[in-house]
Scaffold this active site. Structure first.
Site, PDB file in Angstrom:
ATOM      1  N   GLY A 159       0.783  -1.227   0.000  1.00 30.05           N
ATOM      2  CA  GLY A 159       0.000   0.000   0.000  1.00 30.05           C
ATOM      3  C   GLY A 159       0.816   1.279   0.000  1.00 30.05           C
ATOM      4  O   GLY A 159       0.252   2.364   0.105  1.00 30.05           O
ATOM      5  N   HIS A 206       7.693   7.004   5.559  1.00 31.79           N
ATOM      6  CA  HIS A 206       6.730   7.694   6.414  1.00 31.79           C
ATOM      7  C   HIS A 206       6.043   6.691   7.323  1.00 31.79           C
ATOM      8  O   HIS A 206       5.794   5.554   6.939  1.00 31.79           O
ATOM      9  CB  HIS A 206       5.700   8.495   5.611  1.00 31.79           C
ATOM     10  CG  HIS A 206       4.919   7.712   4.607  1.00 31.79           C
ATOM     11  ND1 HIS A 206       5.449   7.261   3.418  1.00 31.79           N
ATOM     12  CD2 HIS A 206       3.631   7.319   4.604  1.00 31.79           C
ATOM     13  CE1 HIS A 206       4.529   6.624   2.724  1.00 31.79           C
ATOM     14  NE2 HIS A 206       3.397   6.629   3.429  1.00 31.79           N
TER      15      HIS A 206
END
Length: 116
Positions: free
Chosen positions: A95, A102
């Site tokens: 994903g 991050h």
């Protein structure tokens, strides 16, 4: 070193607006534009690193710094006591859509397991 075509590098440089919630020497935290929980903040390094695995391999302490900053954001957002989730997506199959390390900090609601 920044990548010219990287959305998060542009946020770090101030070229793309974001709702900043915390700034560290090596990190930046801002609200996700598509929140999946009442608290959904992204914590990124200021330098361009493609993913968590690359950062861990470099062994520069950057992953530790991102997690430390995420904890500070969780405290400031009031979700540290009740619990929060940190998610590092690594690779498109997991994903990851922006290839700049991050951590998603999610909290403020029940987070079931497995995540889906």
């Amino acid at each position: 070193m920044a990548q010219d075509d990287c959305l998060f590098c542009k946020i770090v440089k101030g070229e793309v607006p974001a709702e900043i919630v915390r700034e560290g020497k090596r990190t930046l935290a801002f609200r996700d534009i598509n929140p999946q929980a009442p608290t959904h903040v992204l914590v990124i390094p200021r330098e361009h690193v493609p993913d968590a695995a690359s950062a861990a391999e470099a062994d520069s302490g950057l992953v530790d710094e991102v997690v430390r900053e995420a904890r500070a954001v969780a405290e400031a957002e009031g979700v540290a006591e009740t619990g929060y989730r940190l998610v590092f997506n690594t690779g498109s199959g997991a994903g990851q859509t922006v290839f700049h390390l991050h951590a998603h900090l999610l909290g403020g609601r029940g987070l079931n397991w497995p995540p889906g």
